[in-house]
Write a protein that holds these residues in place. Structure first.
Motif, PDB file in Angstrom:
ATOM      1  N   ASP A   1      26.915 -34.933  -1.838  1.00 60.88           N
ATOM      2  CA  ASP A   1      25.951 -34.293  -0.965  1.00 60.88           C
ATOM      3  C   ASP A   1      26.604 -33.148  -0.194  1.00 60.88           C
ATOM      4  O   ASP A   1      26.011 -32.087  -0.008  1.00 60.88           O
ATOM      5  CB  ASP A   1      25.354 -35.304   0.015  1.00 60.88           C
ATOM      6  CG  ASP A   1      24.396 -36.270  -0.665  1.00 60.88           C
ATOM      7  OD1 ASP A   1      23.920 -35.929  -1.764  1.00 60.88           O
ATOM      8  OD2 ASP A   1      24.151 -37.349  -0.124  1.00 60.88           O
TER       9      ASP A   1
ATOM     10  N   THR B   1      15.687 -30.837  -4.431  1.00 59.68           N
ATOM     11  CA  THR B   1      15.038 -31.133  -3.159  1.00 59.68           C
ATOM     12  C   THR B   1      13.949 -32.181  -3.342  1.00 59.68           C
ATOM     13  O   THR B   1      13.788 -33.083  -2.511  1.00 59.68           O
ATOM     14  CB  THR B   1      14.439 -29.849  -2.541  1.00 59.68           C
ATOM     15  OG1 THR B   1      15.458 -28.837  -2.490  1.00 59.68           O
ATOM     16  CG2 THR B   1      13.950 -30.106  -1.134  1.00 59.68           C
TER      17      THR B   1
ATOM     18  N   SER C   1      15.435 -35.567  -3.649  1.00 52.18           N
ATOM     19  CA  SER C   1      16.042 -36.068  -2.404  1.00 52.18           C
ATOM     20  C   SER C   1      15.067 -36.877  -1.559  1.00 52.18           C
ATOM     21  O   SER C   1      15.491 -37.641  -0.690  1.00 52.18           O
ATOM     22  CB  SER C   1      16.600 -34.901  -1.583  1.00 52.18           C
ATOM     23  OG  SER C   1      15.558 -34.116  -1.016  1.00 52.18           O
ATOM     24  N   TYR C   2      13.775 -36.725  -1.792  1.00 51.23           N
ATOM     25  CA  TYR C   2      12.786 -37.485  -1.023  1.00 51.23           C
ATOM     26  C   TYR C   2      12.390 -38.795  -1.701  1.00 51.23           C
ATOM     27  O   TYR C   2      11.602 -39.562  -1.144  1.00 51.23           O
ATOM     28  CB  TYR C   2      11.540 -36.625  -0.772  1.00 51.23           C
ATOM     29  CG  TYR C   2      11.755 -35.639   0.349  1.00 51.23           C
ATOM     30  CD1 TYR C   2      11.642 -36.034   1.677  1.00 51.23           C
ATOM     31  CD2 TYR C   2      12.121 -34.321   0.079  1.00 51.23           C
ATOM     32  CE1 TYR C   2      11.872 -35.127   2.714  1.00 51.23           C
ATOM     33  CE2 TYR C   2      12.346 -33.420   1.106  1.00 51.23           C
ATOM     34  CZ  TYR C   2      12.223 -33.827   2.426  1.00 51.23           C
ATOM     35  OH  TYR C   2      12.458 -32.947   3.444  1.00 51.23           O
TER      36      TYR C   2
ATOM     37  N   ASP D   1      16.826 -41.849  -5.132  1.00 53.74           N
ATOM     38  CA  ASP D   1      17.697 -40.697  -5.390  1.00 53.74           C
ATOM     39  C   ASP D   1      19.158 -41.155  -5.395  1.00 53.74           C
ATOM     40  O   ASP D   1      19.601 -41.846  -4.477  1.00 53.74           O
ATOM     41  CB  ASP D   1      17.491 -39.648  -4.294  1.00 53.74           C
ATOM     42  CG  ASP D   1      18.366 -38.417  -4.488  1.00 53.74           C
ATOM     43  OD1 ASP D   1      18.581 -38.025  -5.652  1.00 53.74           O
ATOM     44  OD2 ASP D   1      18.844 -37.863  -3.482  1.00 53.74           O
TER      45      ASP D   1
ATOM     46  N   HIS E   1      25.619 -31.777  -7.291  1.00 53.16           N
ATOM     47  CA  HIS E   1      24.875 -32.659  -6.396  1.00 53.16           C
ATOM     48  C   HIS E   1      24.914 -34.108  -6.875  1.00 53.16           C
ATOM     49  O   HIS E   1      24.170 -34.955  -6.367  1.00 53.16           O
ATOM     50  CB  HIS E   1      23.415 -32.199  -6.274  1.00 53.16           C
ATOM     51  CG  HIS E   1      23.217 -31.103  -5.279  1.00 53.16           C
ATOM     52  ND1 HIS E   1      23.429 -29.770  -5.586  1.00 53.16           N
ATOM     53  CD2 HIS E   1      22.835 -31.122  -3.970  1.00 53.16           C
ATOM     54  CE1 HIS E   1      23.177 -29.025  -4.521  1.00 53.16           C
ATOM     55  NE2 HIS E   1      22.818 -29.823  -3.532  1.00 53.16           N
TER      56      HIS E   1
END
Length: 530
Positions: free
Chosen positions: A164, A227, A230-231, A235, A263
């Motif tokens: 991250d 992105t 990530s929610y 993840d 990532h």
């Protein structure tokens, strides 16, 4: 621990000061390539430390190179031989035994050592690092010196093992290179604030799904995919989220692949393709005359706006059943491609120019059919100047395949932003308000309106936001009596000042020259003070 904004800014400043005469658009290929190789090397070294338990990688390789290579390939998808690690390059620099061929040979062996099932992920990923370019230097010696400086610089950047943190730095640098590389460079980068809005809308109410498939057919740097993921609560769980993307520009395609892996996305969870989305339907689609497209839980796009494309012989393409976009504007072609690959219960978000809301002819017919099929769920107007590659205001359109209602939510978020030097920036409160309004799906005075299908039909299927969201602020009525009194007061002040000026002039000693000045002043004031 996350990198602070000051730390990021310092890293960018230091990197940028070392590029010399190389343009940012080209310089980024070397910096990102070296950063990625360091990332892969550290990942390999960390894995080897767990597996070898004190035995050296060089000894294991010497005993049976083929077995050692197969062992690493099975776990990582690639092999880095002893002596080819990023740390080996820096060690050679420290004892003055480094040459640019150290890097060239290491990259060649890396490409040869990628496992078959990881070829699509790693193949050609370092091709943008042209080590023979004269921009690095006029001869091998100067090119070696340039590369030594860059390797030593990147070696000083502490790349945390936490993906991250590393990915956060990488994403920040992508944005900085985009902002400093001219208008065209911005095409590969979607500002994080816009990505955040789209991601939260796409995942709202679906965060707990055990598995989730994402697709971006114009993926650029891959920030929208990351992105959105990530929610999701899963993840980072291997195999839980599958990433699909297509990108036509090879350099950007490499950038996106690197970004995903930096990532922490595993190679076997990535399915990234280098091709023209509109000309080559992928993934799957029509094969041997049979239409068998792959469908996704979420589709996200920020395609090139109003792109010219070859729209000939597209009438039988199953993607464009609602109609074929004009050759001068591919906006609805990208939209329909994404919708075609969306699951029946999926959700799609796409960034588009305002023209798609009201342009007529073929686009008007496509828009009408999308509305009649209940595909358009929401239209969100964004502020101008929030993208690096265009100053025009844009919209986010949200689409679904299987809606129960035929209304459309309109949100005018064009006035909620923070003004910066060259760009506007969405603040956290602006982002939160957009997402909360979307989730509640209710009208908000001068900000949002849920329009019925009949209302839209009355507007001839024109979706221009001001037709549905009235942001007009009525001015307070003017008090004419007060204005007249203020004008009289001003006139009195002027006469008083003029009288004082003439009194001062009359008190002066009179000469021929000063008399002429006095007479001219009186004429200027209209003679009323004689």
């Amino acid at each position: 621990m996350a990198l602070t904004a000051d730390k990021k800014a310092l890293i960018w400043k230091t990197l940028n000061e070392t590029r010399g005469k190389i343009e940012p658009a080209e310089y980024k290929n070397y910096i990102f390539g070296l950063m990625f190789y360091k990332f892969l090397s550290q990942k390999a070294e960390n894995w080897l430390a767990q597996q070898l338990r004190g035995e050296s990688w060089a000894n294991v390789w010497q005993q049976d190179a083929d077995k050692a290579a197969t062992f690493m390939q099975s776990k990582l998808g690639y092999v880095i031989q002893p002596g080819d690690m990023f740390s080996d390059w820096q060690a050679a620099i420290n004892i003055d035994q480094f040459n640019i061929t150290n890097v060239a040979d290491s990259l060649t062996r890396f490409n040869q050592g990628v496992s078959q099932n990881a070829k699509a992920t790693f193949a050609g990923i370092f091709d943008d690092m042209d080590l023979t370019s004269s921009r690095l230097g006029s001869n091998t010696q100067t090119r070696t010196k340039t590369l030594m400086d860059w390797i030593s610089l990147i070696d000083q950047i502490e790349l945390d093992e936490d993906s991250d943190v590393l990915g956060d730095l990488y994403e920040y640098l992508i944005g900085m290179f985009a902002a400093n590389s001219g208008a065209k460079a911005g095409e590969f980068y979607t500002p994080h604030q816009v990505s955040d809005i789209m991601a939260r809308i796409l995942t709202a109410g679906r965060e707990d799904k055990a598995s989730y498939s994402l697709y971006d057919p114009a993926m650029g740097s891959g920030s929208l995919l990351l992105t959105t993921a990530s929610y999701m609560h899963n993840d980072g769980v291997r195999g839980a989220i599958k990433y699909y993307g297509q990108e036509v520009i090879t350099t950007t395609y490499n950038l996106g692949r690197i970004n995903l892996m930096m990532h922490g996305v595993e190679y076997n969870d990535m399915h990234i393709h280098n091709a023209d989305t509109l000309n080559a339907d992928w993934p799957d689609g029509v094969t041997d005359g049979v239409d068998n497209p792959r469908m996704f839980d979420a589709v996200m796009e920020n395609p090139p706006y109003s792109l010219k494309w070859d729209n000939t012989n597209r009438e039988d393409d199953p993607r464009f059943k609602a109609g074929v976009s004009p050759k001068s504007k591919a906006d609805f072609a990208f939209l329909q491609h994404g919708l075609y690959h969306l699951k029946q219960d999926g959700r799609m978000a796409i960034v588009l120019p305002h023209g798609v809301l009201f342009r007529g002819a073929a686009e008007g017919r496509i828009r009408k059919q999308l509305l009649e099929h209940r595909n358009i769920s929401a239209v969100i107007g964004l502020p101008e100047k929030i993208f690096t590659n265009t100053g025009i205001p844009t919209i986010i359109m949200v689409l679904e395949k299987n809606r129960d209602t035929d209304d459309v939510l309109f949100i005018d978020a064009s006035k909620g932003f923070e003004k910066q030097k060259n760009q506007n920036r969405l603040r956290q409160e602006d982002i939160d308000l957009i997402v909360e309004t979307y989730v509640k799906r209710a009208g908000v005075d001068k900000y949002a309106h849920v329009a019925t299908f009949d209302e839209i039909k009355e507007n001839d299927f024109n979706l221009n936001i001001p037709r549905y969201v009235d942001t007009f602020e009525e001015e307070e009525p003017v008090d004419l009596v007060q204005v007249n009194q203020e004008l009289m007061n001003v006139q009195d002040d002027i006469e008083q000042q003029e009288n004082e000026l003439l009194t001062m002039i009359n008190e002066l000693a009179v000469t021929d020259d000063s008399q002429a000045i006095i007479e001219a002043t009186k004429r200027l004031l209209g003679g009323q003070h004689e």
